[in-house]
Write a protein that holds these residues in place. Structure first.
Motif, PDB file in Angstrom:
ATOM      1  N   PHE A   1       0.836  -1.196   0.000  1.00 48.15           N
ATOM      2  CA  PHE A   1       0.000   0.000   0.000  1.00 48.15           C
ATOM      3  C   PHE A   1       0.873   1.249   0.000  1.00 48.15           C
ATOM      4  N   LEU A   2       1.892   1.276   0.841  1.00 46.24           N
ATOM      5  CA  LEU A   2       2.772   2.448   0.899  1.00 46.24           C
ATOM      6  C   LEU A   2       3.556   2.630  -0.396  1.00 46.24           C
ATOM      7  N   ALA A   3       3.918   1.539  -1.065  1.00 48.62           N
ATOM      8  CA  ALA A   3       4.597   1.641  -2.361  1.00 48.62           C
ATOM      9  C   ALA A   3       3.660   2.254  -3.403  1.00 48.62           C
ATOM     10  N   ILE A   4       2.407   1.840  -3.405  1.00 44.60           N
ATOM     11  CA  ILE A   4       1.432   2.420  -4.330  1.00 44.60           C
ATOM     12  C   ILE A   4       1.232   3.900  -4.025  1.00 44.60           C
ATOM     13  N   LEU A   5       1.136   4.238  -2.751  1.00 46.68           N
ATOM     14  CA  LEU A   5       0.973   5.636  -2.356  1.00 46.68           C
ATOM     15  C   LEU A   5       2.188   6.466  -2.770  1.00 46.68           C
TER      16      LEU A   5
ATOM     17  N   LEU B   1      -5.106   1.930  -7.560  1.00 47.64           N
ATOM     18  CA  LEU B   1      -4.561   0.604  -7.254  1.00 47.64           C
ATOM     19  C   LEU B   1      -4.660   0.265  -5.770  1.00 47.64           C
ATOM     20  N   ALA B   2      -4.703   1.275  -4.929  1.00 50.74           N
ATOM     21  CA  ALA B   2      -4.801   1.025  -3.488  1.00 50.74           C
ATOM     22  C   ALA B   2      -6.133   0.381  -3.130  1.00 50.74           C
ATOM     23  N   ILE B   3      -7.213   0.829  -3.744  1.00 49.37           N
ATOM     24  CA  ILE B   3      -8.509   0.229  -3.448  1.00 49.37           C
ATOM     25  C   ILE B   3      -8.589  -1.166  -4.051  1.00 49.37           C
ATOM     26  N   CYS B   4      -7.987  -1.372  -5.219  1.00 42.37           N
ATOM     27  CA  CYS B   4      -7.943  -2.715  -5.804  1.00 42.37           C
ATOM     28  C   CYS B   4      -7.176  -3.672  -4.888  1.00 42.37           C
ATOM     29  N   LEU B   5      -6.042  -3.209  -4.383  1.00 42.92           N
ATOM     30  CA  LEU B   5      -5.248  -4.036  -3.476  1.00 42.92           C
ATOM     31  C   LEU B   5      -6.030  -4.354  -2.209  1.00 42.92           C
ATOM     32  N   SER B   6      -6.699  -3.362  -1.646  1.00 37.10           N
ATOM     33  CA  SER B   6      -7.421  -3.558  -0.388  1.00 37.10           C
ATOM     34  C   SER B   6      -8.585  -4.526  -0.544  1.00 37.10           C
TER      35      SER B   6
ATOM     36  N   LEU C   1      -4.386   3.515   6.803  1.00 29.81           N
ATOM     37  CA  LEU C   1      -3.686   3.718   5.532  1.00 29.81           C
ATOM     38  C   LEU C   1      -4.449   4.668   4.614  1.00 29.81           C
ATOM     39  N   PHE C   2      -5.762   4.513   4.550  1.00 25.55           N
ATOM     40  CA  PHE C   2      -6.526   5.414   3.686  1.00 25.55           C
ATOM     41  C   PHE C   2      -6.653   6.805   4.288  1.00 25.55           C
TER      42      PHE C   2
END
Length: 176
Positions: free
Chosen positions: A20-24, A43-48, A67-68
Motif C-alpha cells: 500500500f505504501l509503495a502504491i501511495l 490501485l490502493a482500493i484494488c489491493l485492499s 492507511l486510507f
C-alpha cells in the motif's frame, strides 16, 4: 501451531502495508506533470478489496482505515471521507467473502465493480451534500473504468508472485 499462524498473519499484514505504501509513493511521484487526460486506476482500493477477499484476517479494518486516512492527508482530499467509504466498502466485501469464495472470478469482478460504483456515488453524494468541490464527472467515470479494469491485473499479481489465493474452507466446516 498457533505461533506459526500468528507469524503468517503478521507477515501478511506487513506485506499489505508495504505494498500500500509503495502504491501511495508512486501516486505522489510527479511522473506526468500537466493536465491529466485519462486518470489512472486507484490501485490502493484494488489491493485492499482483493486482499480482503483473499485473506481477510491479514487486512484488519484499523490498518485499512489508517492507511486510507494517511492517503487522504497526503493527497489533500477531504479528511477521512474516502477512508470512511473504503472502510464501509471493504467491510461489506469482508462479510460476503465466504459467499464469494466458490464463485468464478468473473462474478467476483462484477461484484467488485458494483461495489466500486457504489463507493464512487457515495463519495460524490457526500461531497455534493456539503458543497465541497467534486472532480468532473467524466474524470470520475474514467477512473472508475480504469480501476475496474485494473482489478484483475492486481489480483493476478497478488496470486502469481505473492501466492495469495482465496481461503479454502471445506464444506463440512461451513455447514456447521
Amino acid at each position: 501451531m498457533i505461533e506459526q499462524a500468528r507469524r503468517h498473519r503478521l507477515a501478511g499484514q506487513i506485506l499489505f502495508i508495504l505494498l500500500f505504501l509503495a502504491i501511495l509513493f508512486l501516486r505522489l511521484m510527479p511522473l506526468n506533470p500537466g493536465r491529466v487526460i485519462w486518470p489512472g486506476p486507484d490501485l490502493a482500493i484494488c489491493l485492499s478489496i482483493g486482499w480482503v477477499l483473499r485473506r481477510p484476517e491479514q487486512a484488519p479494518v484499523l490498518i485499512i482505515a489508517a492507511l486510507f486516512l494517511l492517503e487522504d492527508i497526503l493527497l489533500l482530499r477531504p479528511l477521512g471521507l474516502w477512508a470512511a467509504i473504503v472502510v464501509m466498502g471493504t467491510e461489506a466485501a469482508r462479510r460476503r467473502e465466504q459467499h464469494w469464495r466458490e464463485l468464478p472470478f468473473m462474478i467476483e469482478w462484477l461484484r467488485v465493480a458494483v461495489l466500486l460504483a457504489l463507493m464512487l456515488l457515495a463519495c460524490r453524494f457526500t461531497l455534493a451534500l456539503f458543497f465541497l468541490p467534486r472532480p468532473p464527472l467524466g474524470q470520475a467515470i474514467l477512473q472508475f473504468i480504469a480501476t475496474t479494469a485494473a482489478y484483475p491485473i492486481v489480483v493476478g499479481l497478488m496470486r502469481w508472485p505473492l501466492g495469495l489465493r482465496r481461503s479454502q474452507v471445506d464444506s463440512e466446516t461451513r455447514q456447521r
